[in-house]
Design a protein around this motif. Structure first.
Motif, short mmCIF file in Angstrom:
data_model
loop_
_atom_site.label_atom_id
_atom_site.label_comp_id
_atom_site.label_asym_id
_atom_site.label_seq_id
_atom_site.Cartn_x
_atom_site.Cartn_y
_atom_site.Cartn_z
N CYS A 119 36.39 19.41 41.38
CA CYS A 119 37.12 20.68 41.36
C CYS A 119 36.25 21.77 42.00
O CYS A 119 35.07 21.92 41.67
N VAL A 120 36.83 22.54 42.90
CA VAL A 120 36.04 23.56 43.61
C VAL A 120 35.51 24.64 42.67
O VAL A 120 34.45 25.22 42.92
N TYR A 121 36.21 24.88 41.58
CA TYR A 121 35.76 25.91 40.63
C TYR A 121 34.58 25.41 39.80
O TYR A 121 33.71 26.19 39.42
N MET A 127 32.61 31.35 39.79
CA MET A 127 33.94 31.27 39.19
C MET A 127 33.85 30.71 37.77
O MET A 127 32.98 29.91 37.46
N PRO A 128 34.79 31.13 36.90
CA PRO A 128 34.79 30.58 35.53
C PRO A 128 35.23 29.12 35.52
O PRO A 128 36.11 28.72 36.27
N CYS A 129 34.60 28.33 34.66
CA CYS A 129 34.93 26.91 34.53
C CYS A 129 34.49 26.43 33.16
O CYS A 129 33.29 26.40 32.87
N VAL A 158 42.16 21.45 33.97
CA VAL A 158 43.20 20.71 34.68
C VAL A 158 42.60 19.85 35.80
O VAL A 158 43.30 19.43 36.72
N ALA A 159 41.31 19.56 35.72
CA ALA A 159 40.64 18.77 36.75
C ALA A 159 41.04 17.30 36.64
O ALA A 159 41.53 16.84 35.60
N THR A 160 40.80 16.56 37.72
CA THR A 160 41.05 15.12 37.74
C THR A 160 39.73 14.38 37.93
O THR A 160 38.78 14.91 38.50
N HIS A 161 39.70 13.14 37.46
CA HIS A 161 38.51 12.32 37.67
C HIS A 161 38.55 11.76 39.09
O HIS A 161 39.58 11.27 39.54
N PRO A 162 37.43 11.81 39.83
CA PRO A 162 37.46 11.46 41.25
C PRO A 162 37.26 9.99 41.58
O PRO A 162 37.44 9.59 42.73
#
Length: 328
Positions: A119-121, A127-129, A158-162
């Protein structure tokens, strides 16, 4: 430059002692993800425990046909292993679909499972994460989230596993072997990664200091077919928008005796399509029946503003994969 302590461990016991279960300790293998995150300032360990000299770099064929894959087996070696290519083609295909040849030569089996979100964030310190810094918020929810989760996400992440490999292992019902302060244990790979809930900073169920030592793949039933397919924005070196690993065993009448389906790119972990599997087991896999089962599975989806397209894409990709595995 941040300073850190570097320890090269000779065995698992020494590695565990050096790690100590401390928040600032990290195990280092191929380093293809961890070192990048250290350069970005996302990871700031005070101790790196180099485990590359541990005897965990072989694939062992067991008497019952199972394969025990050491955690330090390189992705390129695993993809090319004859037994993997024959018995678990989806695993080989998933590995070859991920990263470049140079990265596959360095990346390890255990490290692949433990890679952090892309995730870019998460990777942007401005950026908040919640995954990087719990309690700061999730910028992706209202920001750029086209690549993000539609299943199993939470207000916190809401990230996904890569990982491509993890999806194929989930469809194969693989097991992860670990050792740690509490001893050894075996974890089904489908339970190894966590959904975010209120603790998105915890990617897996590993305890502090616990070390992955191997992945075990049981031999599939005779006649089983399996494959991995991935949809991405460009032809190479891109993470999945949606991926599917499927494994199918049919009876003499063509009905599905065993069907396993795992999605990548849809959730915080590989998503086993249990409902669809249940509806298709014992049935002939017609286009209409497969579509209905996949639609039922995906009713749980909660897309965000810009990723609703993933639902139809996942259904269509999985249908194509499953029908492609069926015998005439």
């Amino acid at each position: 430059m941040r300073t850190f302590t570097y320890v090269r461990a000779a065995d698992a016991a020494e590695a565990a002692r050096a790690h100590g279960g401390r928040d600032g300790s990290r195990y280092l293998a191929g380093g293809t993800n961890l070192v990048d995150l250290m350069k970005q300032g996302v990871e700031t360990p005070d101790t790196l425990v180099d485990i590359t000299r541990l005897p965990l770099d072989t694939v062992t064929e067991e008497a019952d046909g199972a394969l025990r894959i050491g955690a330090l087996v390189r992705n390129s070696d695993l993809a090319a292993h004859p037994a993997v290519r024959v018995r678990h083609p989806a695993v080989s295909e998933a590995l070859l679909a991920g990263a470049s040849g140079q990265l596959r030569n360095a990346a390890t089996t255990g490290g692949n499972l433990l890679q952090r979100t892309r995730c870019v964030y998460f990777q942007d310190l401005s950026m908040p994460c919640n995954k990087r810094e719990p309690g700061t918020g999730c910028a992706a929810r209202e920001g750029v989230h086209r690549d993000h989760a539609v299943l199993g996400h939470s207000p916190a992440c809401v990230a996904t596993h890569p990982s491509d490999l993890a999806v194929a292992l989930a469809a194969a019902d693989a097991e992860v072997e670990t050792t740690g302060p509490a001893g050894e244990r075996v974890i089904p790979v489908t339970e190894f990664h966590r959904l975010p809930g209120e603790l998105p900073e915890r990617d897996t169920v590993l305890e502090p200091g616990e070390l992955v030592t191997a992945v075990r793949l049981t031999a599939p039933p005779d006649g089983t077919r399996a494959t991995y397919r991935k949809v991405r924005d460009r032809a190479s070196y891109a993470f999945a928008l949606v991926s599917v690993a499927a494994q199918l065993t049919q009876g003499g009448d063509g009905a599905a005796e065993q069907v396993r389906i795992a999605f990548g790119g849809l959730a915080h972990r590989p998503w086993r399509a249990r409902r669809a599997e249940t509806e298709l087991t014992g049935q002939a896999l017609t286009e209409e029946r497969v579509t209905a089962a996949l639609d039922a599975e995906l009713t749980a989806a909660e897309p965000l503003r810009d990723n609703v397209f993933k639902i139809g894409l996942a259904r269509d990709l999985a249908r194509t994969v499953l029908l492609g595995l069926t015998r005439p």
